[in-house]
Design a protein around this motif. Structure first.
Motif, short mmCIF file in Angstrom:
data_model
loop_
_atom_site.label_atom_id
_atom_site.label_comp_id
_atom_site.label_asym_id
_atom_site.label_seq_id
_atom_site.Cartn_x
_atom_site.Cartn_y
_atom_site.Cartn_z
N LYS A 129 17.56 26.66 22.62
CA LYS A 129 18.75 27.05 21.75
C LYS A 129 19.15 26.55 20.79
N SER A 130 18.80 25.29 20.41
CA SER A 130 18.99 24.43 19.51
C SER A 130 18.04 24.84 18.22
N LYS A 131 16.92 25.65 18.50
CA LYS A 131 16.20 25.91 17.51
C LYS A 131 16.21 27.40 17.16
N LEU A 132 17.08 28.07 17.82
CA LEU A 132 17.36 29.57 17.28
C LEU A 132 18.33 29.49 16.35
N SER A 133 17.85 30.46 15.39
CA SER A 133 18.85 30.99 14.23
C SER A 133 19.79 31.72 14.85
N PHE A 134 19.74 32.67 15.87
CA PHE A 134 20.91 33.32 16.35
C PHE A 134 20.38 33.60 17.78
N PHE A 135 21.62 33.87 18.51
CA PHE A 135 21.23 34.14 19.86
C PHE A 135 21.67 35.57 20.30
N PRO A 136 20.69 36.30 20.81
CA PRO A 136 20.98 37.70 21.02
C PRO A 136 22.06 38.24 21.84
N GLU A 137 22.19 39.41 21.81
CA GLU A 137 23.59 39.93 22.62
C GLU A 137 22.89 40.83 23.67
N CYS A 138 22.60 40.47 25.06
CA CYS A 138 22.14 40.96 25.87
C CYS A 138 23.09 41.70 26.73
N LYS A 139 23.44 43.00 26.34
CA LYS A 139 24.41 43.79 26.73
C LYS A 139 24.22 44.15 28.28
N GLU A 140 22.93 44.75 28.42
CA GLU A 140 22.86 45.49 29.71
C GLU A 140 22.36 44.27 30.76
N LEU A 141 21.72 43.09 30.36
CA LEU A 141 21.69 41.85 31.32
C LEU A 141 23.01 41.40 31.74
N ASN A 142 24.07 41.26 30.73
CA ASN A 142 25.36 40.78 31.15
C ASN A 142 26.02 41.63 32.10
#
Length: 617
Positions: free
Chosen positions: A107-120
């Motif tokens: 996570k610390s190496k990601l430039s952004f975290f995706p929005e996982c709508k279906e998973l959530n």
């Protein structure tokens, strides 16, 4: 050729560039990590390759056989993907990401975290908190379920398990394909998928439609482990593996879902040649993963137990309850009837309600009609304020039964010739075995072989090879009218003229079963026997078979008589077969059996008696 070489070089260059980038970014021994048991279980790795067959499950072209390259490709996809929504690899493989992030701090190496709508959305609906493994009783009318079936149930943090979700692994198959259904099921011709349904639908399917009792075993797993399993179900549910009836079946694939949180138990390694559902329950119990058991009776069990628990309910009362359940008599007039006591009316209406639920499923009553009639029944029942509890006698759980494989050592006489024999059966249950944990009146044998030695003649022969034998004796009563049946396909030595000769034997039969102190069967049997040495001795057989079974706690007696006609090309011969077996059960997995076979054939008499010791394993 030159362009192909250039392409391969560019692939290698790309792979090593990627590897260098990841090593620099993570400073972690990826080679060691790729052999981490949890990583291998997430890939369903066994014997050097993944047991997932869908190429889309792997992010590396070599991912099925190379966990290291799959690891590198996975990390690269997580770090480099520009997708911001559900198509991001983190949204598609959330269990992999959680596992790798716990070690590599991705996570610390990601430039952004995706929005996982279906998973959530999926996680909100499932709301995972606890998990159980469900064993549905043997369903002898389906080859894929005749040994039972297991699936998982994920429970939300509510009390009612009816709000949970069932996680099932099954072949995408059609039983209507006839013989091809069996061939494809045995040879991996079907694709198997994990799927998720509301649990109440599984209850409808198994307990109500197929009349199978359900055994619900709560598993000793922490909420975070249940959540991790749920994340893996999300990433695996759209990917197939080839389904095999005997080994890579429902019960085997379900074990992978537990292996990913407890790879140290290596549950799938316990099963190689075949996987029998109840054996998976036994292994989970041995590992201490089962903490509780709940029995959920089928619709037919509930009705039968209600009648047994209320002996004052007679045939007329049951008949009346059936008519009320089918709305063949007016309920208002029934309530006004003065010749029936209040308590008896309450019992009849209680039985009517359960019968209605059973009939409405079997007869596929339209939803509107179902609701309207159920409300009428419930309304009528509420007008009699007398509680009628239904006490269901819980049978022994399936894991209390004997183990499926069996070896028998036998000694006896075959028409005066002494013999010793050994029989090995891989699965599953015979009529002479103890019924504890099994369906009473059932036999499933698949396959078995008997070698017989005659010491006086210094001769050893193959006496019998059973390819498949199934007997289903289902007792009929005033409500339920099942058909009992049997089928047998085998190689066997059988009497002809003055000696035994080898035959390929096929037999099938249909009849009726009844139960009092004994279990009875009477039915028509017919079949064919093909003589392997002289085709003129081949014959068609038809007759009436009668079987009587007494089952005690420690002992079992089986008697059968089979008067029949044997049709040869030139004549018809009368014959009668008598069989008697008596088994004494020393322990759960040990028994001894005495048997007598007597055959009258063409005016001659033949006999065999024997004693055997049996060990189940």
């Amino acid at each position: 050729m030159k362009s192909l070489k250039r392409y391969k070089k560019s692939l290698k260059a790309g792979f090593f560039a990627c590897l260098l980038f990841i090593h620099n970014a993570l400073s972690y021994d990826l080679e060691t990590l790729s052999h981490n048991p949890k990583w291998l279980k997430l890939l369903h790795f066994k014997n050097g390759k993944s047991e997932i067959d869908d190429p889309k499950f792997f992010l590396s072209k070599e991912g099925k056989t190379n966990p290291y390259k799959e690891l590198v490709a996975t990390i690269q996809a997580f770090l480099e993907s520009k997708e911001r929504g559900d198509n991001h690899p983190i949204c598609k493989f959330p269990a992999r990401f959680q596992f790798l992030d716990s070690l590599l701090k991705l996570k610390s190496k990601l430039s952004f975290f995706p929005e996982c709508k279906e998973l959530n959305k999926f996680l909100r609906e499932i709301n995972p908190q606890k998990i159980s493994i469900i064993f549905s009783d043997y369903y002898i009318n389906s080859p894929a379920s005749m040994y039972g079936h297991t699936f998982l149930r994920i429970d939300p943090p509510f009390k009612s398990p009816l709000l949970g979700y069932a996680v099932n692994y099954a072949a995408n198959a059609d039983a209507k394909e006839g013989l091809m259904y069996y061939i494809k099921g045995l040879t991996g011709g079907y694709k198997g998928f994990y799927s998720i349904f509301p649990y109440y639908k599984k209850i409808f399917e198994y307990a109500n439609l197929e009349s199978r009792n359900l055994w619900e075993y709560s598993l000793n797993l922490k909420p975070e482990e249940v959540r991790f399993i749920t994340l893996h179900i999300w990433e695996i549910k759209d990917h197939y593996s080839y389904y095999y009836f005997f080994d890579k079946n429902c019960s085997y694939q379900i074990l992978y879902l537990i292996d990913i949180v407890h790879p140290e138990y290596n549950l799938t390694e316990h099963f190689n040649l075949w996987t029998i559902p109840v054996d998976t329950i036994r292994v989970l119990k041995e590992k201490g993963l089962i903490i509780n058991l709940h029995f959920r009776p089928s619709a037919t069990t509930l009705i039968s137990e209600f009648i047994k628990g209320n002996p004052d309910i007679n045939k007329n009362d049951i008949s009346m309850a059936q008519k009320i359940a089918r709305f063949e008599i007016n309920i208002k007039n029934f309530l006004k009837e003065k010749s029936i006591s209040t308590v008896k009316k309450a019992k009849i209406l209680e039985l009517s309600k359960n019968l209605f639920l059973y009939f409405s499923i079997k007869e596929k009553l339209p939803q509107k009609v179902y609701k309207k009639r159920l409300l009428k029944l419930l309304s009528a029942r509420s007008k009699i304020p007398v509680k009628i509890p239904i006490k269901v006698k819980k049978p022994y759980p399936p894991e209390y039964g004997h183990k499926p494989a069996k070896i028998s050592f036998e000694a006896g006489s075959e028409n005066g010739k002494k013999f010793i024999s050994t029989t090995v059966r891989t699965a599953y249950h015979q009529l002479e075995d103890r019924d504890t944990g099994f369906l009473k009146g059932s036999e499933i044998m698949f396959p078995a072989i008997t070698l017989k030695n005659f010491p006086d003649r210094n001769k050893t022969v193959i006496d019998n090879i059973t390819f498949i034998k199934i007997i289903s004796i289902s007792p009929r009563n005033i409500i339920f009218k099942p058909t009992s049946w049997l089928v047998n396909f085998s190689y066997q030595r059988d009497w002809i003229n003055k000696q035994k000769k080898p035959f390929i034997n096929f037999e099938t039969g249909f009849g009726l079963g009844y139960e009092s102190h004994f279990l009875y069967y009477i039915g028509i049997s017919s079949g064919a026997q093909i003589n392997l040495y002289n085709s003129k001795n081949s014959r068609l057989i038809s007759g009436i078979k009668f079987i009587s079974i007494y089952s005690g706690r420690k002992i079992k007696h089986i008697f059968s008589i089979y008067p029949r006609l044997l049709f040869y090309t030139n004549n018809i011969t009368k014959s009668v077969k008598f069989n008697y077996k008596s088994s004494f059960f020393i322990s759960q997995n040990t028994s001894v059996t005495a048997s007598l076979n007597y055959v009258i054939l063409g005016g001659r008499n033949f006999y065999q008696f024997a004693f055997s010791t049996n060990r189940f394993f």
